[in-house]
Structures are given as structure tokens and as C-alpha cells.
Design a protein around this motif. Structure first.
Motif, short mmCIF file in Angstrom:
data_model
loop_
_atom_site.label_atom_id
_atom_site.label_comp_id
_atom_site.label_asym_id
_atom_site.label_seq_id
_atom_site.Cartn_x
_atom_site.Cartn_y
_atom_site.Cartn_z
N TRP A 7 27.01 -28.64 -1.07
CA TRP A 7 27.41 -28.97 0.30
C TRP A 7 27.26 -30.46 0.56
O TRP A 7 28.11 -31.09 1.17
CB TRP A 7 26.60 -28.15 1.29
CG TRP A 7 27.03 -28.33 2.71
CD1 TRP A 7 28.08 -27.75 3.35
CD2 TRP A 7 26.40 -29.16 3.69
NE1 TRP A 7 28.15 -28.16 4.65
CE2 TRP A 7 27.13 -29.03 4.89
CE3 TRP A 7 25.28 -30.00 3.67
CZ2 TRP A 7 26.79 -29.71 6.05
CZ3 TRP A 7 24.93 -30.68 4.82
CH2 TRP A 7 25.68 -30.53 6.01
N THR A 59 32.75 -26.45 1.42
CA THR A 59 33.08 -26.78 2.81
C THR A 59 32.21 -25.98 3.79
O THR A 59 31.52 -25.02 3.40
CB THR A 59 34.56 -26.45 3.10
OG1 THR A 59 34.73 -25.03 3.00
CG2 THR A 59 35.46 -27.16 2.13
N ASP A 60 32.25 -26.38 5.06
CA ASP A 60 31.52 -25.66 6.09
C ASP A 60 31.95 -24.19 6.14
O ASP A 60 31.12 -23.28 6.25
CB ASP A 60 31.75 -26.31 7.46
CG ASP A 60 31.11 -27.67 7.57
OD1 ASP A 60 30.44 -28.08 6.59
OD2 ASP A 60 31.27 -28.32 8.61
N GLU A 61 33.25 -23.97 6.06
CA GLU A 61 33.77 -22.60 6.14
C GLU A 61 33.26 -21.75 4.99
O GLU A 61 32.93 -20.57 5.15
CB GLU A 61 35.30 -22.61 6.14
CG GLU A 61 35.95 -23.17 7.41
CD GLU A 61 35.83 -24.69 7.51
OE1 GLU A 61 35.53 -25.34 6.48
OE2 GLU A 61 36.03 -25.23 8.62
N GLN A 62 33.16 -22.35 3.80
CA GLN A 62 32.68 -21.61 2.64
C GLN A 62 31.21 -21.26 2.77
O GLN A 62 30.77 -20.20 2.35
CB GLN A 62 32.93 -22.42 1.36
CG GLN A 62 34.41 -22.50 0.98
CD GLN A 62 34.65 -23.45 -0.19
OE1 GLN A 62 34.01 -24.50 -0.28
NE2 GLN A 62 35.57 -23.08 -1.07
N GLY A 67 30.07 -32.36 -1.10
CA GLY A 67 31.41 -32.07 -0.63
C GLY A 67 32.14 -31.04 -1.46
O GLY A 67 33.31 -30.75 -1.21
#
Length: 299
Positions: A11, A17-20, A14
Motif C-alpha cells: 500500500w 489501491t485503496d479499493e483493493q 502504490g
């Protein structure tokens, strides 16, 4: 632990992602990661990009065909220190689910738990509980005094430094200051444990421990703890304990010359002089209040 470390590293770099993160671990994990980054940004240390430095460090470790390069031990130390900080911070944010509720001196606080149970904290008091596992394990650490109104469900246990109170009914008050624990039951039943001693209280019964000894149960008629009516009540308690309550209620400092005297009685929270008079007169003591009303001498 390995899975959590990998998620944190990906995380930060990068790769995830936030959604993942939300899909894999839930929204609470993402919020925790963001709080972690915010906290790290506020730490008083040189700005440091852990992901970038780790990448550079790995690049520096790649073999070279024609040159021998010395290891930059300073860089290694920085990366190791950063990794250690990240691990410690990870545990701080994700492994600790304790919630702390505090009533500052001179004020009271009330709170409703997720199961509908309620607590009213007297001034200077604090409770700590695990918010994540609350429904299945309703365990509270109490410092000071609080009134509890408990809904039906899993066992509800309040632990103090002097003993524990287990709810078998619905409403009780517990006060643990100094070496005294005082418990009053207003509805239902509660079990009070002091070391190896145990007693069960029913509605309108109270019990007190002094110095680790559980004393005889007493009946009472009031419908709520006295502190909810801006009054503090004491039962043969050391004067130093009484003065500590005065300090909390009026935000003052007291110099006491005879701390082991014992006091039984009450004082109101609205008038310092009246409160001091209620305490000192029965014990044939005198008191002096400073002009700014921030300190008191009792002798």
C-alpha cells in the motif's frame, strides 16, 4: 503478521489501491493505514520515503560486473529503523483495539455502548474497553467511579485495581479510589470479587472493601448514586481519599497534615467552603483556602 506486513508495504509503495485494501481487509484497515501515515507525518524526525529508500537500497545491492562497491551501512540503518518504526506503528494502530473514555476533573461524562448498555463516569474517572470484541466480551477496566446500566447479553465484567464486579442484573455503581471499593446495586444482581472473597448483591444492597477485606453488606434507599446529585458520600474512609475527591471536584490542591483520619459523611460539589466545613468540623480540623482558591491547607 507476514500478510499484514506485505499489505502495508504494498500500500505504501502504490502496488495496492485503496479499493483493493477495502475489498481484501475492510474499510477499517484502510482508515487505519491512513491514520498511520498521518501519525508518521507528524513525528519529529527527518522526512523519509521508506518505499523509495528501500528501492534505492535494493538497487545498490545489485551485483556489478566491473566494480566493487562498499555497503552504505548508514542507508541500511535508516531502512532498518524505518521498517522497525512501521512495524511498531502497525501494531499500535491494528493490534490495539482499546477505547478509552475519561471524565476530566470537575465534570461527568455519559456514554452508550454498541449493545445499548450505558455508563456515567464521575469526575476524574476513566474506563478502558475493547471496542472490536465488545459484543462477545464485555469487559471494562475502571479507574475511579461509574454508574452502569447493562443490557442483556454476554457477561459484563468491570475490573478495578481492588477487585471485580460481574453483572448478573442491570444497574449498579462502582467506586474504586484509594484502598476502598464501594459497590451499590440498584436493579437485578451483581457479583463482587475481592481477591478470594465473593458476595452477591441484589437491588438496594451495597458492599464495601477496605484494605482488601470485604465488609458486611448494607441496605440503602436512594435511587441513584449521590454523585449524580452533585454530592460525594463516604463511609469510614481515610481522609486522604476524601481530599483527593475534593481535589478532583474543585480542581484544587490540598495539603493534609493528618491523612490517616477516617471520615463518614457527605459534601456538595457546588461550594468549596461548605464542603470543607462538612469534612473538617466533625473531625475538629481547621482549614485555610488561598486567595485564588487553588490550594487548601487542612490541619
Amino acid at each position: 503478521m507476514k500478510h499484514e506486513d506485505e499489505l502495508l508495504a504494498k500500500w505504501l509503495s502504490g502496488e495496492v489501491t485503496d479499493e483493493q485494501v477495502i475489498q481484501a481487509e475492510g474499510v477499517e484497515s484502510l482508515e487505519g493505514l491512513k491514520r498511520l501515515v498521518t501519525a508518521m507525518d507528524n513525528w519529529s524526525m527527518p522526512a523519509y520515503n521508506a518505499a523509495k529508500s528501500l528501492k534505492e537500497f535494493k538497487a545498490n545491492r545489485q551485483p556489478r560486473s566491473s566494480k566493487i562497491r562498499k555497503i552504505n551501512w548508514r542507508a541500511v540503518g535508516v531502512v532498518a529503523a524505518s521498517a522497525a518504526i512501521l512495524i511498531v506503528a502497525w501494531f499500535a494502530f491494528f493490534k490495539t483495539n482499546d477505547i478509552i473514555l475519561t471524565a476530566e476533573h470537575g465534570e461527568t461524562q455519559n456514554f452508550v455502548f454498541s449493545d445499548g448498555s450505558k455508563v456515567w463516569l464521575n469526575d476524574g474517572s476513566q474506563i478502558v474497553y475493547n471496542g472490536k470484541d465488545w459484543i462477545s466480551q464485555r469487559s471494562i477496566k475502571l479507574t475511579g467511579e461509574a454508574l452502569f446500566e447493562v443490557t442483556k447479553g454476554s457477561p459484563f465484567v468491570v475490573t478495578t485495581h481492588l477487585g471485580s464486579v460481574t453483572v448478573l442484573g442491570t444497574q449498579f455503581n462502582a467506586r474504586a479510589w484509594g484502598d476502598n471499593l464501594h459497590v451499590e446495586c440498584y436493579e437485578g444482581r451483581v457479583r463482587v470479587n475481592i481477591y478470594s472473597q465473593e458476595t452477591i448483591l441484589t437491588a438496594n444492597e451495597s458492599v464495601r472493601s477496605a484494605g482488601g477485606t470485604l465488609l458486611t453488606k448494607q441496605d440503602f434507599t436512594h435511587a441513584s448514586p449521590s454523585w449524580q446529585n452533585a454530592t460525594s458520600r463516604f463511609y469510614s474512609e481515610k481522609l486522604i481519599t476524601v481530599c483527593e475527591e475534593l481535589e478532583r471536584q474543585f480542581d484544587i490542591k490540598i495539603k493534609l497534615k493528618d491523612a490517616d483520619r477516617v471520615f463518614t459523611g457527605t459534601f456538595n460539589h457546588s461550594d468549596l467552603d461548605a464542603a470543607l466545613n462538612n469534612i473538617c468540623k466533625p473531625l475538629e480540623l481547621t482549614y485555610r483556602v488561598s486567595t485564588d482558591k487553588k490550594s487548601v491547607v487542612i490541619e
